[in-house]
Design a protein around this motif. Sequence first.
Motif, mmCIF file in Angstrom:
data_model
loop_
_atom_site.group_PDB
_atom_site.id
_atom_site.type_symbol
_atom_site.label_atom_id
_atom_site.label_comp_id
_atom_site.label_asym_id
_atom_site.label_seq_id
_atom_site.Cartn_x
_atom_site.Cartn_y
_atom_site.Cartn_z
ATOM 1 N N ILE A 214 -6.993 11.877 3.973
ATOM 2 C CA ILE A 214 -5.867 11.086 3.485
ATOM 3 C C ILE A 214 -5.807 11.003 1.966
ATOM 4 N N GLU B 75 0.828 -1.221 0.000
ATOM 5 C CA GLU B 75 0.000 0.000 0.000
ATOM 6 C C GLU B 75 0.857 1.264 0.000
ATOM 7 N N ASN C 71 -1.361 -1.658 9.520
ATOM 8 C CA ASN C 71 -0.560 -1.300 8.335
ATOM 9 C C ASN C 71 0.910 -1.247 8.724
ATOM 10 N N LEU D 71 -6.315 12.334 8.701
ATOM 11 C CA LEU D 71 -7.780 12.318 8.637
ATOM 12 C C LEU D 71 -8.376 13.552 9.286
ATOM 13 N N ARG E 47 -15.851 2.463 13.097
ATOM 14 C CA ARG E 47 -14.645 3.279 12.979
ATOM 15 C C ARG E 47 -13.446 2.546 13.605
ATOM 16 N N LYS F 293 -7.093 -1.146 11.821
ATOM 17 C CA LYS F 293 -6.501 -1.581 10.542
ATOM 18 C C LYS F 293 -5.292 -0.704 10.224
ATOM 19 N N GLY F 294 -5.439 0.585 10.461
ATOM 20 C CA GLY F 294 -4.324 1.502 10.187
ATOM 21 C C GLY F 294 -3.113 1.161 11.053
ATOM 22 N N THR G 101 -11.413 0.323 11.386
ATOM 23 C CA THR G 101 -10.523 1.023 10.459
ATOM 24 C C THR G 101 -9.327 1.612 11.202
ATOM 25 N N HIS G 102 -9.604 2.133 12.385
ATOM 26 C CA HIS G 102 -8.551 2.681 13.238
ATOM 27 C C HIS G 102 -7.489 1.589 13.499
ATOM 28 N N ALA H 232 -2.156 8.444 10.556
ATOM 29 C CA ALA H 232 -3.470 8.331 9.914
ATOM 30 C C ALA H 232 -4.447 9.316 10.543
ATOM 31 N N LEU H 233 -4.473 9.381 11.880
ATOM 32 C CA LEU H 233 -5.425 10.271 12.553
ATOM 33 C C LEU H 233 -5.120 11.728 12.219
#
Length: 435
Positions: A381, A84, A271, A376, A261, A267-268, A264-265, A372-373
């Motif tokens: 992003i 990614e 990463n 966002l 949410r 998931k980041g 996804t949080h 990420a936060l």
Amino acid sequence: MSERSSEISGLYRRTIEERRELVREWAGLTEAEVRSYEFPPGIDPATIDRMIENVIGVYPFPLGVATNFRINGQDRLIPMAIEEPSVVAAASNAAKVARATGGFRASATAPVMIGQVQILDVPDPAAARLRILDERDRLLEAANAKDPVLVKFGGGARDLEVRLLQTPRGSMLIVHLLVDARDAGGMNAVNTMCEALAPELARLAGGRSVLRIISNLAVHRLARARATFRVDLLATDRATGPEVVEAILDAYALAVADPYRCATHNKGIMNGISSVVIATGNDYRAIESGAHTYAAWSAEEGAVVRPLTTYEKDAAGNLVGSIELPTALGLIGGATAVHPTAKANVKLLGVKTARELAEIVAAVGLAQNFAALRALATEGIQRGHMELHARNLATSAGARPDEVDRVVARLVQEHAIRFDRAKEVIEELRALGPR
Ligand code: MEV
């Protein structure tokens, strides 16, 4: 085309070349497609062939290096294997902000894994539990006899727990064997010990044992990291530092309150974590399963899951982030000790113990999540993502290296990040001639 059968016996007995030829014919692959399976220089086909079954080649992931990391006072370059875009850059940017306050502080518990033995048909489960616990020392000794090398290095079976569980198929006795796995992931040691103890546990319980396997919910093997992100470094063109801190806290609050949410949080976070775990040849499925189950297991009463990170504001208004998660990572045994790229990456990281690796992984997870936060909560992003996406599109649409930047700039400016437009832009630029 005649019906093809996937029933191929003895594929494992063929050579890599023969298997490759077989799949080439089977799927009608072109020469170029088959060549993409080839081993790059430095990767010994025989090593890979011994790792899994029916090997036809390798699947190379992009391997990047994240910069700026300082963890427990030591600078590290972080190898990350991930497909990614933006992840490596985001981790590096976050580490740069954390660096201003000394970087990440990280720690880890002793590397204690849990093995489970399932015992069925126990007539008197409460008493059976005590009969097993009475024999704790003898059972631990028997488990340790199975792995004298682990014991020599200071690890081994540490304790026993017995749980009485109600299941859809009736009550069961579940024995947990707690094993300090030292610098190994623990899979082999724990499974071997569980299999060795199972008959005696079943005899003591007066039942029969069935499953004997490690648990990936490694609640006794946790890694933790924290960092302070200075408020004055968080300002953007459009928002002040304190505004960004508040926006990140709002983003975090949503992950606390909302499983949609939170998924996804987390998931980041993965990463970052999974890409280091993969780069070092560790079992990323074990880490991911453990992390997500831990996020559910440790959730507040009434919540189904919780973020693996926490964010607060310190007295000076800075953002303080922390993370805690199970980290069953090893340096010995498994692919880490075998795969040449994993070995190189361990050396690049400069880790000597599984504990250090776990601490680094936790720090990278926190960095990734903060990045990420922050994105966002400010510009979103997509901008960064889109630029990278446009770059890929420009290249696949035929832009030469010296044309890529100009094509990307046009696509981004026009908000038209599409393959057809990339092709047109290339032609338009070429028609204009060299700049
Ligand atoms: C994308 O791979 C990861 C993010 O969605 C994480 C997040 O939303 O926190 C950006």
